[in-house]
Scaffold this motif. Structure first.
Motif, PDB file in Angstrom:
ATOM      1  N   ARG A  80       0.737  -1.058  -0.142  1.00 45.42           N
ATOM      2  CA  ARG A  80       0.007   0.125   0.043  1.00 45.42           C
ATOM      3  C   ARG A  80       0.926   1.356   0.086  1.00 45.42           C
ATOM      4  O   ARG A  80       0.277   2.127  -0.399  1.00 45.42           O
ATOM      5  CB  ARG A  80      -0.878   0.083   1.153  1.00 45.42           C
ATOM      6  N   ALA A  81       2.136   1.148   0.491  1.00 47.90           N
ATOM      7  CA  ALA A  81       3.001   2.277   0.699  1.00 47.90           C
ATOM      8  C   ALA A  81       3.323   2.928  -0.718  1.00 47.90           C
ATOM      9  O   ALA A  81       4.070   3.862  -0.968  1.00 47.90           O
ATOM     10  CB  ALA A  81       4.163   1.990   1.437  1.00 47.90           C
ATOM     11  N   TYR A  82       3.169   2.071  -1.736  1.00 49.70           N
ATOM     12  CA  TYR A  82       3.543   2.311  -3.072  1.00 49.70           C
ATOM     13  C   TYR A  82       2.738   2.772  -4.152  1.00 49.70           C
ATOM     14  O   TYR A  82       2.800   2.805  -5.315  1.00 49.70           O
ATOM     15  CB  TYR A  82       4.291   1.229  -3.875  1.00 49.70           C
ATOM     16  N   GLU A  83       1.550   3.010  -3.552  1.00 46.71           N
ATOM     17  CA  GLU A  83       0.314   3.428  -4.349  1.00 46.71           C
ATOM     18  C   GLU A  83       0.496   4.720  -5.185  1.00 46.71           C
ATOM     19  O   GLU A  83      -0.089   4.545  -6.354  1.00 46.71           O
ATOM     20  CB  GLU A  83      -1.115   3.545  -3.526  1.00 46.71           C
ATOM     21  N   ASP A  84       1.415   5.608  -4.757  1.00 44.96           N
ATOM     22  CA  ASP A  84       1.609   6.723  -5.344  1.00 44.96           C
ATOM     23  C   ASP A  84       2.955   6.985  -6.350  1.00 44.96           C
ATOM     24  O   ASP A  84       3.505   7.645  -7.011  1.00 44.96           O
ATOM     25  CB  ASP A  84       1.552   8.236  -4.573  1.00 44.96           C
ATOM     26  N   GLU A  85       3.625   5.548  -6.486  1.00 44.94           N
ATOM     27  CA  GLU A  85       4.751   5.287  -7.079  1.00 44.94           C
ATOM     28  C   GLU A  85       4.411   5.762  -8.522  1.00 44.94           C
ATOM     29  O   GLU A  85       3.665   5.104  -9.092  1.00 44.94           O
ATOM     30  CB  GLU A  85       5.401   4.067  -6.833  1.00 44.94           C
ATOM     31  N   ASP A  86       5.763   6.247  -9.165  1.00 46.32           N
ATOM     32  CA  ASP A  86       5.478   6.302 -10.484  1.00 46.32           C
ATOM     33  C   ASP A  86       6.806   5.735 -11.275  1.00 46.32           C
ATOM     34  O   ASP A  86       6.937   5.892 -12.664  1.00 46.32           O
ATOM     35  CB  ASP A  86       5.588   7.881 -11.010  1.00 46.32           C
ATOM     36  N   ASP A  87       7.582   4.925 -10.664  1.00 44.00           N
ATOM     37  CA  ASP A  87       8.524   4.246 -11.493  1.00 44.00           C
ATOM     38  C   ASP A  87       8.259   2.891 -11.896  1.00 44.00           C
ATOM     39  O   ASP A  87       7.565   2.104 -11.419  1.00 44.00           O
ATOM     40  CB  ASP A  87       9.693   4.128 -10.552  1.00 44.00           C
ATOM     41  N   ALA A  88       8.399   2.663 -13.229  1.00 43.61           N
ATOM     42  CA  ALA A  88       8.019   1.538 -14.054  1.00 43.61           C
ATOM     43  C   ALA A  88       8.581   0.149 -13.295  1.00 43.61           C
ATOM     44  O   ALA A  88       7.868  -0.994 -13.244  1.00 43.61           O
ATOM     45  CB  ALA A  88       8.444   1.406 -15.384  1.00 43.61           C
ATOM     46  N   SER A  89      10.005   0.344 -12.941  1.00 40.97           N
ATOM     47  CA  SER A  89      10.473  -0.979 -12.295  1.00 40.97           C
ATOM     48  C   SER A  89       9.882  -1.170 -11.078  1.00 40.97           C
ATOM     49  O   SER A  89       9.920  -2.412 -10.743  1.00 40.97           O
ATOM     50  CB  SER A  89      11.987  -0.732 -12.167  1.00 40.97           C
ATOM     51  N   VAL A  90       9.674  -0.324 -10.160  1.00 38.88           N
ATOM     52  CA  VAL A  90       9.044  -0.474  -8.834  1.00 38.88           C
ATOM     53  C   VAL A  90       7.855  -1.303  -8.989  1.00 38.88           C
ATOM     54  O   VAL A  90       7.475  -2.210  -8.402  1.00 38.88           O
ATOM     55  CB  VAL A  90       8.988   0.597  -7.941  1.00 38.88           C
ATOM     56  N   GLY A 106       6.834  -3.027 -11.522  1.00 38.19           N
ATOM     57  CA  GLY A 106       6.938  -4.305 -12.170  1.00 38.19           C
ATOM     58  C   GLY A 106       7.269  -5.188 -11.106  1.00 38.19           C
ATOM     59  O   GLY A 106       6.804  -6.410 -10.808  1.00 38.19           O
ATOM     60  N   ASP A 107       8.337  -4.849 -10.063  1.00 37.04           N
ATOM     61  CA  ASP A 107       8.541  -5.603  -8.849  1.00 37.04           C
ATOM     62  C   ASP A 107       7.528  -6.282  -7.778  1.00 37.04           C
ATOM     63  O   ASP A 107       7.053  -7.104  -7.591  1.00 37.04           O
ATOM     64  CB  ASP A 107       9.633  -5.120  -8.109  1.00 37.04           C
ATOM     65  N   LEU A 108       6.517  -4.918  -7.772  1.00 38.81           N
ATOM     66  CA  LEU A 108       5.416  -5.100  -6.817  1.00 38.81           C
ATOM     67  C   LEU A 108       4.094  -6.022  -7.500  1.00 38.81           C
ATOM     68  O   LEU A 108       3.838  -7.001  -6.715  1.00 38.81           O
ATOM     69  CB  LEU A 108       4.718  -3.702  -6.777  1.00 38.81           C
ATOM     70  N   ALA A 109       4.181  -5.918  -8.984  1.00 39.47           N
ATOM     71  CA  ALA A 109       3.352  -6.875  -9.505  1.00 39.47           C
ATOM     72  C   ALA A 109       3.650  -8.207  -9.492  1.00 39.47           C
ATOM     73  O   ALA A 109       2.974  -9.125  -9.220  1.00 39.47           O
ATOM     74  CB  ALA A 109       3.176  -6.374 -11.183  1.00 39.47           C
ATOM     75  N   SER A 110       5.003  -8.495  -9.506  1.00 35.77           N
ATOM     76  CA  SER A 110       5.615  -9.693  -9.644  1.00 35.77           C
ATOM     77  C   SER A 110       5.493 -10.370  -8.239  1.00 35.77           C
ATOM     78  O   SER A 110       5.073 -11.574  -8.011  1.00 35.77           O
ATOM     79  CB  SER A 110       6.984  -9.772 -10.089  1.00 35.77           C
ATOM     80  N   ASN A 111       5.753  -9.658  -7.084  1.00 31.91           N
ATOM     81  CA  ASN A 111       5.579 -10.122  -5.917  1.00 31.91           C
ATOM     82  C   ASN A 111       4.268 -10.363  -5.301  1.00 31.91           C
ATOM     83  O   ASN A 111       3.983 -11.374  -4.832  1.00 31.91           O
ATOM     84  CB  ASN A 111       6.173  -9.121  -4.810  1.00 31.91           C
ATOM     85  N   LEU A 112       3.321  -9.650  -5.774  1.00 31.72           N
ATOM     86  CA  LEU A 112       1.995  -9.973  -5.591  1.00 31.72           C
ATOM     87  C   LEU A 112       1.228 -11.247  -6.204  1.00 31.72           C
ATOM     88  O   LEU A 112       0.508 -11.738  -5.733  1.00 31.72           O
ATOM     89  CB  LEU A 112       0.892  -8.809  -5.848  1.00 31.72           C
ATOM     90  N   ARG A 113       1.933 -11.256  -7.334  1.00 32.85           N
ATOM     91  CA  ARG A 113       1.376 -12.307  -8.376  1.00 32.85           C
ATOM     92  C   ARG A 113       1.999 -13.640  -7.488  1.00 32.85           C
ATOM     93  O   ARG A 113       1.106 -14.446  -7.344  1.00 32.85           O
ATOM     94  CB  ARG A 113       2.163 -12.386  -9.554  1.00 32.85           C
ATOM     95  N   ASP A 114       3.010 -13.756  -6.776  1.00 32.34           N
ATOM     96  CA  ASP A 114       3.583 -14.721  -6.325  1.00 32.34           C
ATOM     97  C   ASP A 114       2.802 -15.044  -5.015  1.00 32.34           C
ATOM     98  O   ASP A 114       2.397 -16.347  -4.796  1.00 32.34           O
ATOM     99  CB  ASP A 114       4.993 -14.684  -5.721  1.00 32.34           C
TER     100      ASP A 114
END
Length: 273
Positions: free
Chosen positions: A4-14, A16-24
């Motif tokens: 939740r702390a990354y909701e306002d993030e605008d960096d593509a790589s961040v 991408g990592d968030l998506a991958s880890n939530l997918r796991d």
């Protein structure tokens, strides 16, 4: 809480990592009663970012902006955002009328989400479009979209066609692995692999990464019954070229089971289940 702390993030790589880890985590929770609550949580993470990015490129954007858009739209759709899925369906129809109307950097998302939300007619159109496509990159995007449907009968047909002349031998494993990574197709794919093992072994058993990639789909199971089934199958059908991958997959299932035992109750409470 960290996600939740990354909701306002605008960096593509961040993202991408968030998506991958939530997918796991999603893979682990797919058969749990709290899965619906987890999907809702993830929709809440990706929805605002998808809205900010939109579907259309803005003047002066770079490749990282395109990557960010692709990631957040894909994930918002994956977790069931109705608006994103509706937009994908519309854009797929537009693509069928005029392929140039959908930019290449967003086509993979459009095709996949159109498949995820699609019916038999969408399924048939994807196969027709794949057969006519001349660029291999476009063919792969369309084949991957065919692994995203929710109807078991369509996923089964995709698996069967993956072993037919409809799909190049070098793309077969990608298609099978794609259906396996679809949470609705995970067990279906394992049953298909077992039933067609002689053919897979004939094609890919001599070595290389094909058989290892095929075997690795077993590592996503989360219960003891499936772990025992995988172990028993490979005891009866040895695969020397993938022996290490078999051991790793079995260990991963054991870890999945332990993870759920340790975290199930707390996660259920946290998600309000």
């Amino acid at each position: 809480s960290l996600a939740r702390a990354y909701e306002d993030e605008d960096d593509a790589s961040v993202w991408g990592d968030l998506a991958s880890n939530l997918r796991d985590v999603e893979v682990l929770l797919a058969n749990e009663p709290l899965y619906g609550a987890f999907q809702g949580f993830c929709r809440g993470i990706f929805q605002p970012a998808a809205k900010r990015c939109g579907w259309e490129a803005r003047p002066g954007e770079g490749h990282l902006d395109a990557l960010l858009r692709s990631t957040v739209l894909s994930q918002a759709g994956n977790y069931g955002n109705a608006d994103v899925l509706g937009q994908a369906r519309e854009r797929f129809q537009r693509y069928l009328e005029d392929p140039d109307s959908v930019r290449p950097d967003i086509r993979g998302v459009v095709f996949s989400l159109a498949g995820q939300a699609g019916d038999r007619a969408t399924y048939d159109r994807l196969w027709e479009t794949e057969a006519k496509a001349t660029l291999q990159e476009e063919k792969i995007r369309l084949l991957m979209a065919l692994t995203r449907f929710s109807q078991p009968e369509l996923l089964r047909e995709t698996l069967e066609r993956a072993l037919s002349p409809d799909v190049r031998s070098q793309d077969t494993i990608s298609v099978v692995a794609g259906v396996a990574s679809n949470l609705r197709g995970r067990e279906l794919t394992w049953e298909f692999v077992k039933a067609n093992w002689p053919e897979f072994d004939r094609r890919y058993g001599g070595g290389g990464f094909g058989l290892m990639r095929l075997v690795s789909i077993c590592g996503n199971f989360t219960d003891e019954g499936k772990r025992a089934d995988v172990e028993s199958f490979f005891q009866e059908h040895p695969a020397p070229a993938a022996e290490r991958t078999i051991r790793q997959s079995l260990e991963r299932v054991r870890l999945n089971i332990k993870w759920l035992e340790r975290n199930r109750t707390e996660l259920s409470t946290w998600l309000g289940g």
